[in-house]
Write an enzyme that holds these catalytic residues in place. Sequence first.
Site, PDB file in Angstrom:
ATOM      1  N   CYS A 104      -1.644  -2.078 -16.554  1.00 36.06           N
ATOM      2  CA  CYS A 104      -1.840  -1.001 -15.574  1.00 36.06           C
ATOM      3  C   CYS A 104      -1.240  -1.366 -14.221  1.00 36.06           C
ATOM      4  O   CYS A 104      -1.389  -0.628 -13.259  1.00 36.06           O
ATOM      5  CB  CYS A 104      -3.308  -0.627 -15.435  1.00 36.06           C
ATOM      6  SG  CYS A 104      -4.316  -1.977 -14.839  1.00 36.06           S
TER       7      CYS A 104
ATOM      8  N   HIS B 196       0.808  -1.219   0.000  1.00 34.59           N
ATOM      9  CA  HIS B 196       0.000   0.000   0.000  1.00 34.59           C
ATOM     10  C   HIS B 196       0.845   1.275   0.000  1.00 34.59           C
ATOM     11  O   HIS B 196       0.681   2.156  -0.852  1.00 34.59           O
ATOM     12  CB  HIS B 196      -0.932  -0.049   1.225  1.00 34.59           C
ATOM     13  CG  HIS B 196      -1.842   1.122   1.324  1.00 34.59           C
ATOM     14  ND1 HIS B 196      -1.555   2.231   2.069  1.00 34.59           N
ATOM     15  CD2 HIS B 196      -3.029   1.373   0.730  1.00 34.59           C
ATOM     16  CE1 HIS B 196      -2.534   3.102   1.957  1.00 34.59           C
ATOM     17  NE2 HIS B 196      -3.447   2.604   1.154  1.00 34.59           N
TER      18      HIS B 196
HETATM   19  C1  PEP Z   1      -2.918  -4.840 -10.307  1.00 34.46           C
HETATM   20  O1  PEP Z   1      -3.328  -5.749  -9.598  1.00 34.46           O
HETATM   21  O2  PEP Z   1      -1.974  -4.978 -11.100  1.00 34.46           O
HETATM   22  C2  PEP Z   1      -3.522  -3.493 -10.230  1.00 34.46           C
HETATM   23  C3  PEP Z   1      -3.156  -2.549 -11.055  1.00 34.46           C
HETATM   24  O3  PEP Z   1      -4.471  -3.271  -9.295  1.00 34.46           O
HETATM   25  P1  PEP Z   1      -4.220  -3.072  -7.742  1.00 34.46           P
HETATM   26  O4  PEP Z   1      -2.783  -2.740  -7.583  1.00 34.46           O
HETATM   27  O5  PEP Z   1      -5.120  -1.961  -7.333  1.00 34.46           O
HETATM   28  O6  PEP Z   1      -4.614  -4.382  -7.159  1.00 34.46           O
END
Ligand code: PEP
Length: 855
Positions: free
Chosen positions: A804, A428
């Site tokens: 992403c 986080h």
């Molecule tokens: C991922 O899991 O790669 C992502 C972009 O989402 P998060 O980091 O919010 O789980």
Amino acid sequence: MQKAFSEDPDVTLITPTAPMATPTHGGRAKCLQRLVRLDLPVPRTVALSFAEVHRIAAGQMPDMAALLAHFDPEALLCVRPSSEDPDWGGPGAVLNIGMNDARYVALTESIGHEASASLYMRFVQGYAVHIARLDPDLFDEIEDVGQAGLSAALAAYEEEAEEAFPQDPAVQLREVLRSMARAWEGTSARLLRQAKGAPVDAGLGLVVQEMAPGLGKGECGSGVLQLVDSDTGLPQVTGRYLSQSQGREALKHRNTSLFLEKDPRGPSLEELAPEAFAQLKAHTELMRRKLRAEMQIEFTIQNGQLHILDGVRVVRSSRAAVRIAVRLVEDGIISPQEAVMRIEPGAISELLHRQVAPGADRRVIGRGIAASPGAATGRIVFSSAEALASTSRGESCILVRRETSPEDIRGMHAAVAVLTERGGMTSHAAVIGRGMGLPCVVGAARMKIDLQRKTILAENGSTFREGDVVTLDGTAGEVLEGSPEMVEAALDDAFQKLMGWADDARDIGVRANADTPADAATARRFMAQGIGLCRTEHMFFEADRITPMREMIFADAPEDRQAALAMLLPMQRADFTELFRIMEGLPVCIRLFDPPLHEFLPTDRAGLRDLAEALDLPVSDVTRRVESMGEYNPMLGLRGVRLGITVPEIYDMQARAIFEATLDASREGAPVVPEIMLPLVSANREVELLRSRIDAVAAAVRAERGRNFTYRLGVMVETPRACLRADEIAPHCQFLSFGTNDLTQMTYGLSRDDAGRFMGDYVQQGVFNEDPFHVLDLDGVGELVAIGVERGRSSNPGVTLSICGEHGGNPESIAFCRAVGMTYVSCSPFRVPVARLAAAQFALSAEGVRKPPRM
Ligand code: PEP
Ligand code: MG
């Protein structure tokens, strides 16, 4: 004989046409050849190839008489290393080879007693320490100079080495060559250069050069000159000159050495020897134009006569590198494409943040993972509430937590940097820190944080308390005591120009992951081409939202849930409208709610009591309900699209907020086509079910508002099953975006929040080459992505493909995304410039524009 010798590619007299290349003879030899071609006054030099030096290390010496035959028998010689990349290090240069008793006597005639004794004494000391490997302390007690000092040095050598100082220049040179060749092949030198990126079999070349000694009668001395400042990259004649000195001594004795150009701070070479200075400057300018690089030259003046001994690329800070490259383009010396190729993408991120100044005093008190770059100084606080209080007092603070959770967002916004004991690259604190451009070090497991006593026990055993000032260096992953000197961010004209040239070359899009208006504004500032991931859950932690959110989670009846969601709807609509406004028609991809619901519930007694009050329920009831929502593996539990299926009202509310915001924002500016993304999908039926619900919401909003709009639905591919079944999923949506954070977590079966605990050991022991949350694991996770891409495209050729996860900002991972044909990458706003530059470099190298060889 000389002719045959100069044609030997392994022991080559440097002439304009001698066979010589950086990969076989090293950068220094090649550079000297270029200087010879420019007709600069370079003393005679012979280059020994990597192959020759390798043979020397194995005990097979070249014909020393033939080698020496190249040089004036009266001349002294020096030997310098010539590796392929100067950053890989190498043994130090050895000067004054050939000094012996006879030469000493002969030189006293021409250059005087003192200079001759000084040359001999320097050689004896240098040889003793670096070649014969005698103890350097041996010479510390010699206070005499001149002949007395020389005699003492020779006696000390003889006593310690148990033999007389070698007198034969051939023997001296042979031993110097052997020692330098062996030093390169030693284990510690090899490990050191491998750590700097050198291949295991990196070779060393050597150059043997006739010396202009820099000591003697008339004006004699040596110095170093460059035309730019190494820190700023701005034009500025920089360096020093020292009479009666050798090598780089002028830089060491700054109190007595001269400035080069006229300078109000003191005397200069320009005043002392105007002609030599003018020649020197003209030679360096010529080198800049012809070698197409900003060069530093090492020179000697011997009896008023200028000699150029060596040229190397100017050492430079990241900001200087950008300014230097841009000015070379502006002066018509290199092309914009070459400038783009010359800047390390990683170095760009240094320009976007304040940093600890390169020469600053660094008292390191702890280390962890460098999770978000930049540096900041502040007082230690141990909670988000203290961070907010500190900021309201106008004091900068560094938030120290075991790990952060969504509840810490406000504290993170208040702090200037964040340090956590636990966590890895995608925990986080790391993700949010990078998103906000907040320096962050995570996984500092060796610093003992005591939240009760509010102390940190540092790695060096000292204790730091709440309020103590420390500096967090998120670029280096270090915590420093006190407040070292800093340098500011540099988003100047040169940076903007370079990035513009990068964009002209790039063939893959770059978007930003942005959740807040501030993130979106940063994304625009860094020229992101849209938002590739807006994580909506962070929006629910604001003080005015958390209560209706909790009421919604606790609601038993659908009407109660609807009532709570009705309070959240206008807030979400306002969030999205603002994002659309800031992005002015650029695409915005909004991911529907992802985390497990219980992350929003209170964990401490006070919070439970507040919630009981708000819901008008006994605390025991609330506590029981909160406990009942706990999961053994929340990251693999009721989250993402699974919530969308089981508690569909949340997604309905979000879809409505997005569509209403679409119409509101389109009324004011460019028409908005929102992108809606479903997280944690693992089966096509999930998409089918939610697509029809979202379509129904769209139809309702169209009917209510009497206006039309379109939207694009996408799936976040972040479970291994979604990759494998992408051919079933793709026909139900317009885009697939690979969420490589969760995909890495699930592919390895490795918790992204706990990886920091052992990742250091794993990488150190070579179990993993790199932290797979940082650099995409091409073998495993990459194969799944490639399968997803291929299968998704097979059933829906028009599907837009992107990434992403955090890897979207990592250069190696971008190369992979480009190779599999993705349309864009999306990364934290502060990594957007790095991604733009890296993507441009991959496109240019595919077109055949190469990085220049290092000099
Ligand atoms: C991922 O899991 O790669 C992502 C972009 O989402 P998060 O980091 O919010 O789980
Ligand atoms: Mg995810």
